[in-house]
Motif scaffolding. Structure first.
Motif, PDB file in Angstrom:
ATOM      1  N   VAL A 228       0.867  -1.182   0.000  1.00  0.00           N
ATOM      2  CA  VAL A 228       0.000   0.000   0.000  1.00  0.00           C
ATOM      3  C   VAL A 228       0.902   1.231   0.000  1.00  0.00           C
ATOM      4  O   VAL A 228       1.603   1.495   0.978  1.00  0.00           O
ATOM      5  N   PRO A 229       0.926   1.996  -1.085  1.00  0.00           N
ATOM      6  CA  PRO A 229       1.801   3.166  -1.150  1.00  0.00           C
ATOM      7  C   PRO A 229       1.317   4.299  -0.247  1.00  0.00           C
ATOM      8  O   PRO A 229       0.124   4.430   0.018  1.00  0.00           O
ATOM      9  N   THR A 230       2.262   5.102   0.218  1.00  0.00           N
ATOM     10  CA  THR A 230       1.959   6.272   1.041  1.00  0.00           C
ATOM     11  C   THR A 230       2.526   7.506   0.359  1.00  0.00           C
ATOM     12  O   THR A 230       3.620   7.468  -0.200  1.00  0.00           O
ATOM     13  N   ASN A 231       1.771   8.575   0.400  1.00  0.00           N
ATOM     14  CA  ASN A 231       2.182   9.841  -0.202  1.00  0.00           C
ATOM     15  C   ASN A 231       2.309  10.873   0.914  1.00  0.00           C
ATOM     16  O   ASN A 231       1.308  11.406   1.397  1.00  0.00           O
ATOM     17  N   TRP A 232       3.538  11.146   1.328  1.00  0.00           N
ATOM     18  CA  TRP A 232       3.794  12.062   2.442  1.00  0.00           C
ATOM     19  C   TRP A 232       3.522  13.496   2.019  1.00  0.00           C
ATOM     20  O   TRP A 232       3.783  13.893   0.889  1.00  0.00           O
ATOM     21  N   ASP A 233       3.015  14.285   2.966  1.00  0.00           N
ATOM     22  CA  ASP A 233       2.679  15.692   2.725  1.00  0.00           C
ATOM     23  C   ASP A 233       3.114  16.502   3.938  1.00  0.00           C
ATOM     24  O   ASP A 233       2.632  16.268   5.044  1.00  0.00           O
ATOM     25  N   ASP A 234       4.021  17.450   3.726  1.00  0.00           N
ATOM     26  CA  ASP A 234       4.532  18.257   4.839  1.00  0.00           C
ATOM     27  C   ASP A 234       3.952  19.672   4.859  1.00  0.00           C
ATOM     28  O   ASP A 234       4.546  20.582   5.403  1.00  0.00           O
ATOM     29  N   ASN A 235       2.755  19.831   4.312  1.00  0.00           N
ATOM     30  CA  ASN A 235       2.145  21.159   4.214  1.00  0.00           C
ATOM     31  C   ASN A 235       1.217  21.515   5.368  1.00  0.00           C
ATOM     32  O   ASN A 235       0.434  22.443   5.254  1.00  0.00           O
ATOM     33  N   PHE A 236       1.289  20.805   6.475  1.00  0.00           N
ATOM     34  CA  PHE A 236       0.429  21.090   7.623  1.00  0.00           C
ATOM     35  C   PHE A 236       1.346  21.352   8.814  1.00  0.00           C
ATOM     36  O   PHE A 236       1.806  20.416   9.463  1.00  0.00           O
ATOM     37  N   PRO A 237       1.633  22.611   9.107  1.00  0.00           N
ATOM     38  CA  PRO A 237       2.571  22.932  10.192  1.00  0.00           C
ATOM     39  C   PRO A 237       2.196  22.268  11.509  1.00  0.00           C
ATOM     40  O   PRO A 237       1.020  22.207  11.883  1.00  0.00           O
ATOM     41  N   GLY A 238       3.217  21.735  12.185  1.00  0.00           N
ATOM     42  CA  GLY A 238       3.014  21.108  13.472  1.00  0.00           C
ATOM     43  C   GLY A 238       2.583  19.650  13.390  1.00  0.00           C
ATOM     44  O   GLY A 238       2.332  19.018  14.405  1.00  0.00           O
ATOM     45  N   HIS A 239       2.479  19.130  12.189  1.00  0.00           N
ATOM     46  CA  HIS A 239       2.004  17.770  11.979  1.00  0.00           C
ATOM     47  C   HIS A 239       2.859  17.059  10.936  1.00  0.00           C
ATOM     48  O   HIS A 239       3.477  17.681  10.089  1.00  0.00           O
ATOM     49  N   ARG A 240       2.819  15.743  11.008  1.00  0.00           N
ATOM     50  CA  ARG A 240       3.347  14.894   9.941  1.00  0.00           C
ATOM     51  C   ARG A 240       2.160  14.086   9.456  1.00  0.00           C
ATOM     52  O   ARG A 240       1.311  13.671  10.251  1.00  0.00           O
ATOM     53  N   ARG A 241       2.084  13.872   8.140  1.00  0.00           N
ATOM     54  CA  ARG A 241       0.948  13.130   7.610  1.00  0.00           C
ATOM     55  C   ARG A 241       1.278  12.513   6.267  1.00  0.00           C
ATOM     56  O   ARG A 241       2.209  12.929   5.587  1.00  0.00           O
ATOM     57  N   PHE A 242       0.477  11.527   5.932  1.00  0.00           N
ATOM     58  CA  PHE A 242       0.536  10.968   4.589  1.00  0.00           C
ATOM     59  C   PHE A 242      -0.864  10.583   4.161  1.00  0.00           C
ATOM     60  O   PHE A 242      -1.776  10.424   4.972  1.00  0.00           O
ATOM     61  N   TYR A 243      -1.009  10.474   2.839  1.00  0.00           N
ATOM     62  CA  TYR A 243      -2.255  10.020   2.243  1.00  0.00           C
ATOM     63  C   TYR A 243      -2.023   8.654   1.619  1.00  0.00           C
ATOM     64  O   TYR A 243      -0.918   8.329   1.186  1.00  0.00           O
ATOM     65  N   THR A 244      -3.066   7.880   1.588  1.00  0.00           N
ATOM     66  CA  THR A 244      -3.057   6.609   0.873  1.00  0.00           C
ATOM     67  C   THR A 244      -4.476   6.370   0.388  1.00  0.00           C
ATOM     68  O   THR A 244      -5.362   7.201   0.614  1.00  0.00           O
ATOM     69  N   TYR A 245      -4.683   5.272  -0.288  1.00  0.00           N
ATOM     70  CA  TYR A 245      -6.007   4.924  -0.797  1.00  0.00           C
ATOM     71  C   TYR A 245      -6.356   3.511  -0.347  1.00  0.00           C
ATOM     72  O   TYR A 245      -5.483   2.640  -0.296  1.00  0.00           O
ATOM     73  N   ASP A 246      -7.608   3.313   0.004  1.00  0.00           N
ATOM     74  CA  ASP A 246      -8.031   1.966   0.382  1.00  0.00           C
ATOM     75  C   ASP A 246      -8.130   1.092  -0.864  1.00  0.00           C
ATOM     76  O   ASP A 246      -7.847   1.537  -1.987  1.00  0.00           O
ATOM     77  N   ASN A 247      -8.548  -0.120  -0.689  1.00  0.00           N
ATOM     78  CA  ASN A 247      -8.578  -1.092  -1.773  1.00  0.00           C
ATOM     79  C   ASN A 247      -9.558  -0.751  -2.889  1.00  0.00           C
ATOM     80  O   ASN A 247      -9.441  -1.281  -3.986  1.00  0.00           O
ATOM     81  N   VAL A 248     -10.516   0.135  -2.642  1.00  0.00           N
ATOM     82  CA  VAL A 248     -11.466   0.525  -3.689  1.00  0.00           C
ATOM     83  C   VAL A 248     -11.231   1.958  -4.171  1.00  0.00           C
ATOM     84  O   VAL A 248     -12.009   2.486  -4.949  1.00  0.00           O
TER      85      VAL A 248
END
Length: 140
Positions: free
Chosen positions: A103-123
């Motif tokens: 399951v790939p993860t797409n990291w995004d550092d555009n939210f100050p004070g946070h770390r996050r990534f996006y991914t997609y479920d199986n559908v």
């Protein structure tokens, strides 16, 4: 006063809002495939739907302080922009676990004070996993 999240004042309403669940759409017949993702990979557990709702298909899953309802939608289109923002306490470990399961993860550092990534479920529904910088243990 800035909130612990670091992006504005906290506010308590007179109504006591909190989130009970998030509903995402899935295509007809995708329940087993969704179980493989949400239970098998993410580690949530399935909860029994009330009989009056079980006949409609779909499934409900839960872990910790989150509940996700996966509801069947006949003319299903995955949510590519709309998404739940799911707080976690072990973001890096979750990303490694997802990647190890294909399951790939797409990291995004555009939210100050946070770390996050996006991914997609199986559908194809978009999911955001997020952790405050202040919640990351020093050993990481």
């Amino acid at each position: 006063m800035t909130s612990p999240q670091g992006y504005g004042p906290d506010h308590n309403s007179p109504y006591g809002y909190s989130l009970h669940h998030v509903q995402l759409a899935i295509p007809p017949g995708a329940e087993d495939e969704c179980r493989a993702f949400y239970i098998g990979i993410l580690g949530l557990t399935e909860i029994t739907k009330p009989p009056s709702l079980a006949a409609k298909g779909g499934l409900w899953v839960r872990a910790d302080a989150i509940e996700i309802h996966l509801g069947v939608e006949e003319n299903f289109h995955p949510a590519k922009k709309a998404h739940p923002g799911i707080r976690v306490t072990a973001l890096d470990q979750l990303a490694k676990h997802l990647n190890a399961n294909g399951v790939p993860t797409n990291w995004d550092d555009n939210f100050p004070g946070h770390r996050r990534f996006y991914t997609y479920d199986n559908v194809g529904n978009r999911l955001e996993f997020i952790q405050r910088d202040t919640d990351i243990p020093a050993e990481w």
